[in-house]
Structures are given as C-alpha cells and as structure tokens.
Design a protein around this motif. Structure first.
Motif, PDB file in Angstrom:
ATOM      1  N   GLN A  13      -5.171  24.167   5.908  1.00 17.92           N
ATOM      2  CA  GLN A  13      -6.459  23.465   5.879  1.00 17.92           C
ATOM      3  C   GLN A  13      -6.378  22.319   4.883  1.00 17.92           C
ATOM      4  N   VAL A  14      -6.982  21.204   5.271  1.00 18.55           N
ATOM      5  CA  VAL A  14      -7.003  20.022   4.420  1.00 18.55           C
ATOM      6  C   VAL A  14      -8.439  19.785   3.960  1.00 18.55           C
ATOM      7  N   HIS A  15      -8.598  19.460   2.698  1.00 18.37           N
ATOM      8  CA  HIS A  15      -9.918  19.123   2.156  1.00 18.37           C
ATOM      9  C   HIS A  15      -9.933  17.634   1.837  1.00 18.37           C
ATOM     10  N   LEU A  16     -10.969  16.930   2.313  1.00 20.02           N
ATOM     11  CA  LEU A  16     -11.038  15.484   2.182  1.00 20.02           C
ATOM     12  C   LEU A  16     -12.311  15.056   1.472  1.00 20.02           C
ATOM     13  N   VAL A  17     -12.195  14.045   0.602  1.00 23.56           N
ATOM     14  CA  VAL A  17     -13.347  13.503  -0.109  1.00 23.56           C
ATOM     15  C   VAL A  17     -13.320  11.984   0.013  1.00 23.56           C
ATOM     16  N   GLU A  18     -14.430  11.424   0.513  1.00 25.20           N
ATOM     17  CA  GLU A  18     -14.541   9.985   0.673  1.00 25.20           C
ATOM     18  C   GLU A  18     -15.217   9.351  -0.548  1.00 25.20           C
ATOM     19  N   SER A  19     -14.828   8.110  -0.853  1.00 24.06           N
ATOM     20  CA  SER A  19     -15.454   7.368  -1.952  1.00 24.06           C
ATOM     21  C   SER A  19     -15.275   5.875  -1.726  1.00 24.06           C
ATOM     22  N   GLY A  20     -15.986   5.085  -2.531  1.00 25.27           N
ATOM     23  CA  GLY A  20     -15.806   3.642  -2.494  1.00 25.27           C
ATOM     24  C   GLY A  20     -16.888   2.855  -1.802  1.00 25.27           C
ATOM     25  N   GLY A  21     -17.866   3.536  -1.243  1.00 26.93           N
ATOM     26  CA  GLY A  21     -18.931   2.823  -0.565  1.00 26.93           C
ATOM     27  C   GLY A  21     -19.839   2.103  -1.546  1.00 26.93           C
ATOM     28  N   GLY A  22     -20.757   1.314  -0.998  1.00 20.45           N
ATOM     29  CA  GLY A  22     -21.689   0.586  -1.838  1.00 20.45           C
ATOM     30  C   GLY A  22     -22.475  -0.421  -1.050  1.00 20.45           C
ATOM     31  N   LEU A  23     -23.171  -1.283  -1.785  1.00 21.45           N
ATOM     32  CA  LEU A  23     -23.983  -2.344  -1.186  1.00 21.45           C
ATOM     33  C   LEU A  23     -23.218  -3.664  -1.296  1.00 21.45           C
ATOM     34  N   VAL A  24     -23.117  -4.357  -0.190  1.00 25.48           N
ATOM     35  CA  VAL A  24     -22.362  -5.603  -0.178  1.00 25.48           C
ATOM     36  C   VAL A  24     -23.066  -6.592   0.742  1.00 25.48           C
ATOM     37  N   GLN A  25     -22.924  -7.867   0.437  1.00 21.35           N
ATOM     38  CA  GLN A  25     -23.521  -8.896   1.276  1.00 21.35           C
ATOM     39  C   GLN A  25     -22.652  -9.165   2.501  1.00 21.35           C
ATOM     40  N   PRO A  26     -23.233  -9.669   3.554  1.00 24.12           N
ATOM     41  CA  PRO A  26     -22.421 -10.049   4.723  1.00 24.12           C
ATOM     42  C   PRO A  26     -21.294 -10.992   4.315  1.00 24.12           C
ATOM     43  N   GLY A  27     -20.118 -10.726   4.861  1.00 24.42           N
ATOM     44  CA  GLY A  27     -18.940 -11.491   4.509  1.00 24.42           C
ATOM     45  C   GLY A  27     -18.161 -10.918   3.355  1.00 24.42           C
ATOM     46  N   GLY A  28     -18.724  -9.936   2.687  1.00 19.98           N
ATOM     47  CA  GLY A  28     -18.060  -9.326   1.550  1.00 19.98           C
ATOM     48  C   GLY A  28     -17.026  -8.291   1.948  1.00 19.98           C
ATOM     49  N   SER A  29     -16.451  -7.656   0.943  1.00 27.02           N
ATOM     50  CA  SER A  29     -15.382  -6.682   1.156  1.00 27.02           C
ATOM     51  C   SER A  29     -15.638  -5.417   0.350  1.00 27.02           C
ATOM     52  N   LEU A  30     -15.122  -4.331   0.858  1.00 28.04           N
ATOM     53  CA  LEU A  30     -15.108  -3.045   0.163  1.00 28.04           C
ATOM     54  C   LEU A  30     -13.823  -2.330   0.522  1.00 28.04           C
ATOM     55  N   ARG A  31     -13.396  -1.456  -0.371  1.00 26.99           N
ATOM     56  CA  ARG A  31     -12.262  -0.595  -0.052  1.00 26.99           C
ATOM     57  C   ARG A  31     -12.688   0.861  -0.225  1.00 26.99           C
ATOM     58  N   LEU A  32     -12.598   1.591   0.863  1.00 18.53           N
ATOM     59  CA  LEU A  32     -12.913   3.012   0.848  1.00 18.53           C
ATOM     60  C   LEU A  32     -11.644   3.814   0.605  1.00 18.53           C
ATOM     61  N   SER A  33     -11.823   4.967  -0.025  1.00 18.98           N
ATOM     62  CA  SER A  33     -10.721   5.877  -0.265  1.00 18.98           C
ATOM     63  C   SER A  33     -11.047   7.243   0.313  1.00 18.98           C
ATOM     64  N   CYS A  34     -10.017   7.915   0.758  1.00 18.65           N
ATOM     65  CA  CYS A  34     -10.136   9.286   1.253  1.00 18.65           C
ATOM     66  C   CYS A  34      -9.051  10.075   0.553  1.00 18.65           C
ATOM     67  N   THR A  35      -9.461  10.951  -0.351  1.00 19.70           N
ATOM     68  CA  THR A  35      -8.514  11.732  -1.147  1.00 19.70           C
ATOM     69  C   THR A  35      -8.374  13.110  -0.518  1.00 19.70           C
ATOM     70  N   ILE A  53      -3.711   9.854  -0.566  1.00 15.00           N
ATOM     71  CA  ILE A  53      -4.897   9.020  -0.410  1.00 15.00           C
ATOM     72  C   ILE A  53      -4.748   8.142   0.829  1.00 15.00           C
ATOM     73  N   MET A  54      -5.844   7.982   1.537  1.00 17.12           N
ATOM     74  CA  MET A  54      -5.925   7.032   2.638  1.00 17.12           C
ATOM     75  C   MET A  54      -6.980   5.992   2.264  1.00 17.12           C
ATOM     76  N   TYR A  55      -6.755   4.762   2.668  1.00 20.88           N
ATOM     77  CA  TYR A  55      -7.670   3.682   2.337  1.00 20.88           C
ATOM     78  C   TYR A  55      -8.202   3.014   3.608  1.00 20.88           C
ATOM     79  N   LEU A  56      -9.356   2.396   3.454  1.00 20.30           N
ATOM     80  CA  LEU A  56      -9.873   1.514   4.493  1.00 20.30           C
ATOM     81  C   LEU A  56     -10.348   0.249   3.787  1.00 20.30           C
ATOM     82  N   GLN A  57      -9.575  -0.803   3.905  1.00 19.76           N
ATOM     83  CA  GLN A  57      -9.963  -2.092   3.362  1.00 19.76           C
ATOM     84  C   GLN A  57     -10.841  -2.791   4.397  1.00 19.76           C
ATOM     85  N   MET A  58     -12.055  -3.092   4.012  1.00 16.16           N
ATOM     86  CA  MET A  58     -13.024  -3.678   4.938  1.00 16.16           C
ATOM     87  C   MET A  58     -13.357  -5.090   4.461  1.00 16.16           C
ATOM     88  N   ASN A  59     -13.017  -6.049   5.270  1.00 20.33           N
ATOM     89  CA  ASN A  59     -13.255  -7.451   4.940  1.00 20.33           C
ATOM     90  C   ASN A  59     -14.239  -8.062   5.928  1.00 20.33           C
TER      91      ASN A  59
END
Length: 123
Positions: free
Chosen positions: A1-23, A77-83
């Motif tokens: 069994q794998v246990h996963l925790v997501e992080s890195g979200g937030g408030l951003v303006q259109p056109g901005g970027s965020l990077r999410l992590s999954c540990t 860790i897995m990442y999602l870079q969102m641009n």
C-alpha cells in the motif's frame, strides 16, 4: 500500500505558475505509475497527467503544453509544474498511484484518495 500527500496549492493570478508536490511512502514507489487528477466544484474528478515507472508521461488535452509532470524516485516525490494557469484550472488537485499506467486509467489504484491541494486561479 502506498500513502500519498499532496501539497503546493494556492491562489494565483491567470498566467501564473504553481508547482504541486505529491509525497509518497512505500518501498515500491519507483515501480508504480503515478497520476495527477483534479476536481472542480460541481464536476467529477478528472485525470490531468500521469507518469510511468519508466518516466513516460501523458497529459490531458486541456493542460498539454502548460503542465509538466515529473518524479524523483530517490525522494519519493512527484511534481506537477503548472504554467500559464487559467481560470478553468481552479480545482482540488489529487495524486494517486497504480501498478501500471493502465491501472491508473482503469481506476485500480494502490492508495486511497488523500485530501488534495486547492488551486485557485483568480484575478
């Protein structure tokens, strides 16, 4: 069994970027296919992107060219870079794992859904 925790979200303006992590915890992290999903208010959870144990990636049409999925097996860790984020990217983002990419597609997951991380794109 794998246990996963997501992080890195937030408030951003259109056109901005965020990077999410999954540990992840679990000794077979490197062998599992991993995926990002999201659920917007009033909508069903949808697939965003996935990455195989060998690093092969796939993206939903709505995010292709803007999002980049990656993984670091040494850090579990897995990442999602969102641009170039858009208003319609607003959602709670989740990660999950399966033995294979096909398992992700069929919903045969190795872990339970976590709490997710909220991404809000707003001006």
């Amino acid at each position: 069994q794998v246990h996963l925790v997501e992080s890195g979200g937030g408030l951003v303006q259109p056109g901005g970027s965020l990077r999410l992590s999954c540990t992840a915890s679990g000794s077979t992290f490197g062998l599992r296919a991993l995926g990002w999903y999201r659920q917007a208010p009033g909508n069903e959870r949808e697939w965003v992107a996935d990455i195989s144990g060998g690093g092969i990636t796939a993206y939903a049409h709505s995010v292709a060219g803007r999002f980049l999925i990656s993984r670091d097996n040494t850090q579990n860790i897995m990442y999602l870079q969102m641009n170039n984020l858009k208003l319609e990217d607003t959602a709670v983002y989740y990660c999950n794992a399966a033995s294979t990419v096909e398992g992700l597609q069929l919903g045969v997951f190795s872990a339970s859904w976590g709490q997710g991380t909220q991404v809000t794109v707003s001006s």
